[in-house]
Design a protein around this motif. Structure first.
Motif, mmCIF file in Angstrom:
data_model
loop_
_atom_site.group_PDB
_atom_site.id
_atom_site.type_symbol
_atom_site.label_atom_id
_atom_site.label_comp_id
_atom_site.label_asym_id
_atom_site.label_seq_id
_atom_site.Cartn_x
_atom_site.Cartn_y
_atom_site.Cartn_z
ATOM 1 N N GLY A 162 0.972 -1.251 0.342
ATOM 2 C CA GLY A 162 0.200 0.039 0.135
ATOM 3 C C GLY A 162 1.337 0.768 -0.150
ATOM 4 N N GLY A 163 0.333 1.808 0.006
ATOM 5 C CA GLY A 163 0.171 3.267 0.231
ATOM 6 C C GLY A 163 1.464 3.674 1.678
ATOM 7 N N ALA A 164 1.594 3.507 2.100
ATOM 8 C CA ALA A 164 2.520 3.394 3.368
ATOM 9 C C ALA A 164 3.588 3.263 3.027
ATOM 10 C CB ALA A 164 2.543 2.387 4.837
ATOM 11 N N GLN A 165 4.142 2.489 1.938
ATOM 12 C CA GLN A 165 5.728 2.297 1.864
ATOM 13 C C GLN A 165 6.404 3.605 1.451
ATOM 14 O OE1 GLN A 165 5.580 0.486 -2.936
ATOM 15 N NE2 GLN A 165 6.937 -0.910 -1.947
ATOM 16 N N ARG A 166 7.236 3.982 2.709
ATOM 17 C CA ARG A 166 8.210 5.482 2.515
ATOM 18 C C ARG A 166 8.305 5.733 3.450
ATOM 19 N NH1 ARG A 166 2.582 9.316 3.682
ATOM 20 N NH2 ARG A 166 1.177 7.921 4.524
ATOM 21 N N LEU A 167 9.147 6.407 3.837
ATOM 22 C CA LEU A 167 10.496 6.754 5.324
ATOM 23 C C LEU A 167 9.552 6.619 5.780
ATOM 24 C CD1 LEU A 167 13.070 5.952 5.350
ATOM 25 C CD2 LEU A 167 13.156 8.188 5.110
ATOM 26 N N LEU A 168 9.369 6.154 6.981
ATOM 27 C CA LEU A 168 9.006 6.330 8.816
ATOM 28 C C LEU A 168 9.592 6.879 9.034
ATOM 29 C CD1 LEU A 168 6.579 3.084 9.503
ATOM 30 C CD2 LEU A 168 5.880 5.350 8.741
ATOM 31 N N PRO A 169 9.322 7.564 10.803
ATOM 32 C CA PRO A 169 10.105 8.884 10.728
ATOM 33 C C PRO A 169 10.960 8.013 11.716
ATOM 34 C CG PRO A 169 8.628 9.643 10.888
ATOM 35 C CD PRO A 169 7.644 8.822 10.206
ATOM 36 N N VAL A 170 10.558 7.442 12.830
ATOM 37 C CA VAL A 170 10.538 6.180 13.663
ATOM 38 C C VAL A 170 10.310 4.772 13.809
ATOM 39 C CG1 VAL A 170 10.690 6.198 16.663
ATOM 40 C CG2 VAL A 170 10.697 8.314 15.187
ATOM 41 N N LYS A 171 11.658 3.954 13.884
ATOM 42 C CA LYS A 171 11.365 2.566 13.585
ATOM 43 C C LYS A 171 11.458 1.463 14.836
ATOM 44 C CE LYS A 171 12.194 -1.291 9.956
ATOM 45 N NZ LYS A 171 13.821 -1.608 9.738
ATOM 46 N N ALA A 172 10.641 1.155 14.951
ATOM 47 C CA ALA A 172 10.877 0.140 16.535
ATOM 48 C C ALA A 172 12.346 -1.278 16.331
ATOM 49 C CB ALA A 172 10.128 0.183 16.877
ATOM 50 N N LEU A 173 13.466 -1.410 16.680
ATOM 51 C CA LEU A 173 14.043 -2.177 16.547
ATOM 52 C C LEU A 173 13.526 -3.139 17.938
ATOM 53 C CD1 LEU A 173 17.224 0.082 15.546
ATOM 54 C CD2 LEU A 173 15.620 -1.135 14.240
ATOM 55 N N ILE A 174 12.782 -4.285 17.937
ATOM 56 C CA ILE A 174 11.798 -4.427 18.632
ATOM 57 C C ILE A 174 13.441 -5.882 18.863
ATOM 58 C CG2 ILE A 174 10.257 -6.032 20.474
ATOM 59 C CD1 ILE A 174 8.541 -4.387 18.763
ATOM 60 N N ARG A 175 13.273 -6.058 20.468
ATOM 61 C CA ARG A 175 14.837 -6.975 20.785
ATOM 62 C C ARG A 175 13.652 -8.422 21.851
ATOM 63 N NH1 ARG A 175 20.143 -5.230 21.859
ATOM 64 N NH2 ARG A 175 20.151 -7.657 21.927
ATOM 65 N N GLY A 217 16.026 14.345 8.154
ATOM 66 C CA GLY A 217 15.668 13.820 6.987
ATOM 67 C C GLY A 217 15.913 12.130 7.487
ATOM 68 N N HIS A 218 16.262 11.715 8.424
ATOM 69 C CA HIS A 218 17.430 11.037 8.109
ATOM 70 C C HIS A 218 16.307 9.252 8.908
ATOM 71 C CE1 HIS A 218 21.097 11.333 6.841
ATOM 72 N NE2 HIS A 218 20.924 12.559 6.503
ATOM 73 N N GLN A 219 15.998 8.303 9.189
ATOM 74 C CA GLN A 219 15.047 7.329 9.379
ATOM 75 C C GLN A 219 15.550 7.110 10.962
ATOM 76 O OE1 GLN A 219 13.687 3.278 8.336
ATOM 77 N NE2 GLN A 219 11.728 3.919 8.727
ATOM 78 N N VAL A 220 15.121 6.932 12.069
ATOM 79 C CA VAL A 220 15.932 7.042 13.028
ATOM 80 C C VAL A 220 15.378 5.076 14.525
ATOM 81 C CG1 VAL A 220 16.551 7.609 15.986
ATOM 82 C CG2 VAL A 220 16.179 9.507 13.800
ATOM 83 N N GLY A 221 16.254 4.223 14.027
ATOM 84 C CA GLY A 221 16.095 2.971 15.117
ATOM 85 C C GLY A 221 16.088 3.153 16.283
ATOM 86 N N VAL A 222 14.779 3.248 16.892
ATOM 87 C CA VAL A 222 14.430 3.225 18.314
ATOM 88 C C VAL A 222 14.604 1.520 19.050
ATOM 89 C CG1 VAL A 222 13.079 3.993 20.358
ATOM 90 C CG2 VAL A 222 13.605 5.468 18.424
ATOM 91 N N GLN A 223 15.589 1.438 19.936
ATOM 92 C CA GLN A 223 15.973 0.252 20.343
ATOM 93 C C GLN A 223 14.308 -0.257 21.886
ATOM 94 O OE1 GLN A 223 19.447 -2.332 21.928
ATOM 95 N NE2 GLN A 223 19.978 -1.481 20.381
ATOM 96 N N VAL A 224 13.901 -0.894 21.626
ATOM 97 C CA VAL A 224 12.986 -1.231 22.275
ATOM 98 C C VAL A 224 13.616 -2.752 23.043
ATOM 99 C CG1 VAL A 224 10.792 -1.944 23.259
ATOM 100 C CG2 VAL A 224 11.371 0.437 21.270
ATOM 101 N N LEU A 225 14.289 -2.948 24.124
ATOM 102 C CA LEU A 225 13.959 -4.707 24.719
ATOM 103 C C LEU A 225 13.178 -5.181 25.050
ATOM 104 C CD1 LEU A 225 17.731 -3.743 26.249
ATOM 105 C CD2 LEU A 225 17.232 -4.523 23.744
#
Lengths: 650, 368, 387
Positions: free
Chosen positions: B146-159, C117-125
């Protein structure tokens, strides 16, 4: 194992147990109401009384496991609790671990009392050998017979080598053979200096104590040696044999001066009279006037029971036996066969519990089934009343030979098992309503019978009490009443009077006789051989078979041997010597008297005994032939049957 | 010491003689661990989902395809003219996805296209999971197709720590291990103790003048041995079938285990001493051992979820502390620094139980 | 009237059993106390709600944006702040020592990167030891960050690069928004599920416990032979024993129902008659199980120990506390044989969803069939033992 002191010295030693002003109250109940007695070292002291007399409480205080409300209980001048290391205590249930073996039970008790391991082994083996139990060291205690459990419990108590032995009804549920062996052992131990306090409801056992105290409802009424107590009555006992027992009993029971008491047995009356000659004359006169023929009259000493009964009567404990309100008597069928068993055999797997037993009981007859534990009595009675089916053999019950479990047959049967007949969690009234209702009695009849049961049990006005809260003796009476509310024509009584005091036992038997007179067929089992005298006919069971049968007098007369009583200067040593050249069971020790069963001629036997003992330097004070008691007969019959079995096995 | 050992030896012999009790002690824990370890789970899969596609456009079909391809849902056909609620009352679906008319057109315009998911919330936990999963499916679809195929400001890196595969049994296994240890040793201890009262063998013990503490310690020792045997068996199962291993320093776990054996054996003995009826004692232990440990120690859900009115009770539940230790040893590996307090508390609770049973028995005579 | 019908004998038997049960204090307690405790404890303690997870925060940026994001996280209800940590390492230690359940790490150039305009990765544990909590927390985190992104974009304070749309098919330029609606339990009250499941559990477990004790009682006390010598038939004895238990346990059903309504405020949307019918069958089923166990034992103690072998499979294969769908696939068919499962389906559907009998009849039928089989089996064994 040498005698510490001569038997004449018994009772002169130091005081071992002293009880003074002892009282114990539980929540509102006065179990012990201030008792005093002393037991000397080496003495066998009997505390005699029915259930609820306060014996167990006294023992628990003496064993140091319960605190007294008031008064003192000391053992060798130490407070009972401090003297626990000196005390051996046998509880009524024996306090054995059923899932431990014989050896493990002994070892556990020894370890708890910190006896060196080697000593435990040594003493354990010694006592087990002494009790003829050394073959069973690896058997689980739960798998032992009542008699063996009792001996194991004694061995456990003795391992600690106590100075004082407290035995709380050690012979309850133990058959007469084991009971006699047990008392022989106690006599032995006492001579070695052990002090023994023993409680028992059986008055015949009291005869084997040095001194006894009669206890009832928390109070001691009389203390003394058995012969002192018998003498205190100041009376003689007449054994009157006649065919018309019921009528003779009625005639003599009316109040007559000089006749203190009348008791009916299976084939005779016991009449207690103040003076033998005058009494005899009076009995003959009274019975003659009523046209009752007398077969014979014999004069004898009164039994301890007579004393106890007199004591209880003196304090107003007479037990009523109101006339049974029988509405449907079975007199018309009297004399017909009620229980007819032919060649009953019952196997449990490979084990044969009952072998080829035939029993016939007529309406109006009281039949007693006697036997040691494991003789097959329980299995037999269960087959006779239809609870289990025989493997082979024919049964006829209440005129029915097909389906013994049919509702019609059960309606005609009455059954009372030793202690499991009533619901503890129901009130007396509810129990009676239940048994009346389940047998389909009308509510009017239930009311009539209920009133009668309450009067018979002496519990008028207490019908809302919980049955479980009643002492054993009362409960037995209610249970008996409940089992005959529907007027059965065939009645089974499995040990009906265990734990009942002598007066209540008499009331029981008066009622049983009344029922028999109404035409009821009654089959009763008992361990109490004095009681068996009250049956019309007896059957002795050994190892699953009936080995002797007849009237009480008949089985006694059938004995080929003789019973000799010998009084010597050194009873214990004399008994040991006599035992070495005979079978053990033939010799038993009653206080200072030795009973000897001989198969030969009485005179020859007495001569031989005197000679044997004289050779060992023991003087014989008196020797005479005495009449057989049923217990002697029982033991002789059992032992002879066992010997034959052993011979047959070889 | 000799009396203690004699007492313990006697108890152990008795246990081996009682087939039912022995099975209870050694076989039941394994069965319980396998059975509960497998059956307790909240991770639902293949939930029946009905769909009503009123739009029937290429876009709506593509979204439905995404739901069809997920492992969580199992799409069930449902007529368009039938209210989806009926699928819930008939227990045929747990959720219903409804795509309204105009969905495709809205997407093509570049605006917000609405889709609705109805969730049967009678099972609230599953409902929440459905919500999470369905929104993840839609997000993924948005960002790939869909249309959300764009750059998101914050991305969660869940571990995900300690249990990255989110394997349920790794969490419940240690819990049931604790449950087993909290139930069977005290049950047998209570039975052994109340039996002595019921069968009056206690009188013989009283007469022998053994002091109360020795008598109690002997009994407790025997049931600590039983506890240890169960511990070995169940731990073996955790290491194999449950695929667990020590995550860090296991010494706090070992020390706590020994204290815990003492704690539970003493608890059982205390109950048995207080209730001289075997049948009643069983119920009392089942209440304390099972209900408290099963419910108030965080076995299934975190203790924090319990309303405060009840939560304070869990502070006294011995199983709770041991459960934290076991999970720490097998999953987190926090070691002494994390667990010293729990070890201490188990010791204290065990000590309190011992004091209470000693108080009850100290006179070593009939209480009436 | 009844007394006439049964010839007085049945009345006597029933009277006796009712009087005995009426006097049994332990039984009375065990009909009130355990069900109350079980319902309350299970209902309140088994709470699946994931909220107030302790969130450890490592904020290297200390900017307005970073604080804003942290606030969004901790105000969501799922997380609450458990304090700031100085480094990712201390945060890790905090998790391993159980001081925090989750952690978020905001990198140094957080706000600068956003503005560039850079995407930021936020680490969530996340401590994923508890798989269920982790799954739900993961969902929350995604949701919070998604919303934050939307808000930031709409505010227009970010770099233009974020608003550019990539190369997509022309007809899929928009975004799908999913609107969830929770039916039957909009407040997502956890206890509604647990309590309706526990209901069946407690009926069967307490029913079987009470029944086995009652059935073994006569044999343990030794009164059974006396009873067998009376003209009462074995059938009559069994009926007389079961009837008062059934009545009492039905009393327990009413009590538990009241508790469910009053304490847990569960809506009674459907026909209560269906629930009571199912409960009555459950009660019979429990009695049957207890009677069956009692025939294998001689004492109340043994009967109770036997129940330890039967209760765990009965309760864990019931779907009473956790959904059947979450069990391993091979296990799920086994639950068909479990009365608790069917009753659970019935109560949940009838109480929460208002399902009617034309939908629930298969479950009622299954429950009745199981009850019938168990009851005949146990009566057959009991009779054989009496005979």
């Amino acid at each position: 194992m040498t005698p510490a002191e001569p038997p004449s010295g018994i009772g002169n030693g130091a005081v071992a147990i002293r009880v003074a002003g002892l009282q114990k109250n539980y929540a509102g109940v006065k179990a012990v109401r201030g008792i005093d007695f002393e037991v000397r070292k080496g003495e066998i002291f009997g505390l005699i009384g029915p259930d609820g007399a306060g014996k167990t409480t006294t023992f628990q205080i003496l064993a140091g496991v319960m605190e007294a409300t008031a008064g003192t209980a000391t053992i060798f001048n130490m407070a009972a609790r401090e003297a626990r290391q000196e005390t051996g205590y046998l509880t009524q249930t024996f306090s054995l671990y059923p899932d431990l073996t014989v050896a493990e039970n002994i070892r556990y008790v020894g370890d708890l009392r910190l006896i060196p391991r080697a000593e435990i082994e040594l003493r354990g083996n010694r006592y087990l050998t002494m009790f003829d139990m050394d073959r069973f060291t690896d058997r689980l205690a739960g798998r032992l017979s009542g008699g063996m459990k009792q001996k194991l419990a004694l061995a456990c108590a003795l391992v600690a080598q106590p100075q004082v032995l407290l035995l709380d009804e050690p012979t309850t549920g133990v058959d007469p053979v084991s009971r006699r062996e047990f008392w022989d052992t106690l006599a032995h131990l006492a001579i070695d200096g052990l002090t023994i306090l023993v409680a028992t409801p059986y008055l015949d056992e009291a005869e084997r104590c040095h001194r006894v105290a009669l206890m009832h409802e928390g109070t001691i009424h009389q203390t003394g040696t058995p012969s002192e107590l018998r003498g205190s009555l100041g009376a003689k006992r007449l054994e009157v044999h006649t065919a018309a027992l019921s009528e003779a009993e009625d005639v003599l029971s009316g109040h007559h001066d000089g006749i203190l008491d009348v008791q009916r047995f299976g084939d005779r009356l016991d009449v207690i009279v103040r003076e033998p000659v005058e009494g005899q004359r009076q009995v003959k006169l009274l019975l003659g006037a009523a046209n009752i023929a007398i077969d014979s009259v014999r004069v004898d000493e009164p039994a301890l029971e007579n004393t106890f009964v007199a004591t209880l009567r003196a304090i107003g404990r007479e037990v009523k036996s109101p006339r049974y309100p029988g509405l449907h008597p079975h007199r018309d069928i009297m004399g017909q066969i009620a229980i007819g068993a032919t060649n009953l055999t019952r196997h449990f797997g490979a084990f044969t519990a009952v072998q080829d037993v035939s029993v016939e009981v007529k309406y109006g007859e009281i039949y007693g089934l006697l036997g040691a534990n494991g003789a097959g009595k329980t299995t037999t009675i269960k087959m006779l009343c239809g609870l289990i089916e025989p493997s082979t053999g024919r049964m006829e019950l209440a005129g029915e030979s097909g389906s013994l479990r049919s509702r019609e047959v059960r309606q005609k049967l009455g059954y009372m098992s030793q202690k499991f007949s009533l619901y503890d969690d129901l009130t007396i009234s509810e129990n009676l309503n239940f048994f009346g209702g389940v047998y389909g009695l009308s509510s009017d009849e239930i009311e009539t019978k209920k009133r009668w049961v309450l009067e018979f049990a002496g519990l008028e006005g207490k019908e809302t009490a919980l049955t479980g809260s009643l002492p054993g003796g009362w409960k037995q009476r209610v249970a008996f009443g409940a089992s005959i509310m529907h007027e059965p024509s065939v009645l089974f009584l499995d040990e009906p009077t265990s734990g009942v005091d002598p007066l209540a036992r008499r009331a029981f038997w008066r009622m049983i006789n009344q029922l028999a007179d109404m035409g009821t067929a009654i089959l009763v089992t008992t361990h109490y051989l004095e009681e068996a005298e009250q049956c019309n006919r007896l059957g002795f069971m050994v190892a699953g078979s009936i080995v002797a049968e007849g009237t009480p007098g008949g089985v006694k007369r059938a004995q080929t041997g003789h019973l000799i009583e010998t009084i010597t200067t050194e009873p214990q040593r004399a008994a040991d010597i006599l035992r070495t050249d005979g079978e053990r069971w033939r010799i038993s020790l009653f206080g200072d008297r030795i009973h000897n069963v001989t198969d030969g001629d009485a005179e020859t036997s007495m001569r031989e005994t005197r000679a044997t003992l004289a050779a060992a330097g023991i003087g014989v004070l008196e020797a005479r032939e005495i009449p057989w008691s049923l217990e002697d007969v029982f033991i002789a019959v059992v032992e002879k049957a066992k010997r034959e079995e052993r011979l047959a096995a070889k | 010491m000799r009396r203690i050992l004699a007492q313990a030896r006697k108890e152990l012999i008795q246990i081996t003689r009682d087939k039912l009790a022995l099975t209870l002690a050694l076989v039941l824990p394994i069965a319980l661990l396998m059975l509960l370890g497998s059956s307790i789970s909240l991770s639902v899969t293949e939930l029946p989902l009905v769909v009503q596609d009123l739009d029937n456009s290429a876009a709506s079909r593509s979204l439905l395809e995404a739901f069809r391809n997920s492992l969580t849902f199992h799409v069930v056909a449902w007529p368009v003219n039938k209210p989806p609620m009926e699928a819930f009352t008939a227990n045929e679906a747990r959720a219903a996805l409804i795509i309204d008319r105009g969905f495709g057109r809205a997407l093509a315009r570049g605006g917000d296209a609405q889709a609705q998911i109805l969730i049967d919330a009678s099972d609230s936990n599953t409902a929440k999971l459905i919500q999470g999963y369905s929104s993840q499916i839609v997000n993924a679809w948005n960002s790939t197709a869909g249309g959300a195929q764009r750059l998101l400001p914050v991305k969660a890196l869940i571990r995900l720590w300690y249990n990255p595969g989110r394997v349920t049994k790794k969490f419940y296994g240690p819990g049931i291990f604790v449950l087993g240890l909290s139930m069977f040793p005290p049950l047998l201890a209570a039975l052994a103790m109340s039996r002595e009262g019921e069968q009056q063998t206690l009188l013989q013990v009283y007469v022998s003048s053994i002091p109360a503490h020795q008598f109690l310690l002997g009994k407790i020792l025997a049931f600590m041995v039983i506890g240890f045997a169960e511990w070995v068996i169940m731990l073996g199962l955790l290491f194999t079938y449950f695929g667990l291993s020590f995550a860090g320093d296991p010494t706090p776990f070992f020390v706590a285990s020994i204290l815990y054996f003492f704690c539970v054996a003493t608890y059982g003995t205390m109950i048995g001493a207080a209730i001289p009826s075997q049948a009643a004692a069983i119920q009392a232990v089942a209440l304390g051992g099972f209900l408290l440990v099963f419910l108030l120690s965080g076995l299934i859900f975190p203790v924090e979820n319990i309303p405060p009115g009840l939560r304070w009770i869990s502070n006294f539940v011995w199983g709770r502390y041991y459960m934290e230790i076991v999970r720490d040893a097998l999953l987190e590996g926090g070691g002494w620094a994390a667990m010293w307090f729990n070890v201490l508390v188990i010791g204290i609770i065990g000590g309190v139980f011992f004091l209470l049973s000693w108080r009850r028995m100290r006179r070593m005579q009939l209480s009436i | 009237m009844i007394a006439k019908l049964f010839g007085g004998r049945m009345a006597a038997l029933l009277g006796k059993e009712f009087a005995q049960i009426g006097r049994d204090k332990r039984l009375r307690i065990s009909l009130i106390l355990p069900p109350t405790l079980q319902l309350l404890l299970f209902g309140f303690a088994l709470n699946a709600t994931v909220d107030n997870l302790r969130l450890g925060i490592v904020d290297f940026d200390h900017s307005r944006e970073s604080r804003d994001l942290i606030a969004a996280m901790t105000q969501s209800g799922a997380f609450r702040s458990a304090g700031a940590f100085t480094s990712a390492e201390t945060l890790g230690t905090g998790i391993s020592q159980g001081k925090v359940d989750a952690g978020i790490v905001l990198p140094v150039n957080f706000s600068k990167d956003l503005h560039r305009g850079h995407q930021v990765g936020v680490q969530v544990l996340l401590n994923a030891m508890n798989a269920n909590t982790a799954a739900i927390a993961q969902g929350y985190t995604q949701g919070v960050l998604g919303t934050w992104n939307q808000v930031m974009l709409k505010s227009g304070s970010l770099h233009a690069r974020f608003t550019q749309i990539g190369a997509v098919p022309r007809d899929l330029r928009g975004i799908v928004t999913l609107h969830p609606a929770f039916i039957f339990n909009p407040g997502l009250v956890s206890s509604w599920f647990v309590v309706t499941g526990t209901f069946g559990l407690l009926l069967i477990l307490n029913g079987s416990l009470v029944a086995s004790a009652a059935m073994v009682k006569e044999r343990e006390a030794g009164t059974v032979e006396q009873l067998l010598m009376t003209p009462a038939g074995t059938g009559e004895i069994i009926v007389a024993k079961i009837a008062p238990l059934f009545v009492l346990l039905c009393g327990m059903v009413l009590f538990a129902t009241t508790l469910i309504k009053v304490v847990f405020q569960i809506p009674f949307r459907g026909n209560l008659v269906i629930v009571f019918l199912g409960a009555a069958l459950c009660v019979l089923c429990g009695i049957a199980i207890g009677t069956f166990l009692a025939t294998f034992t001689r004492t109340a103690r043994q009967a109770q120990l036997m129940s330890f072998f039967v209760n765990p499979p009965l309760s864990s294969l019931s779907g009473a506390l956790t959904p059947v769908e979450a069990m391993p696939h091979w296990m799920q068919p086994l639950t068909i044989l479990n009365p608790i499962r069917h009753f659970g389906v019935i109560t949940r559907a009838a109480l929460l969803k208002g399902s009617s009998i034309d939908i629930l009849w298969p479950n009622i039928l299954a429950l009745a069939a199981i009850t019938l089989v168990l009851l005949s089996l146990s009566v057959w064994r009991f009779r054989k033992q009496l005979g």
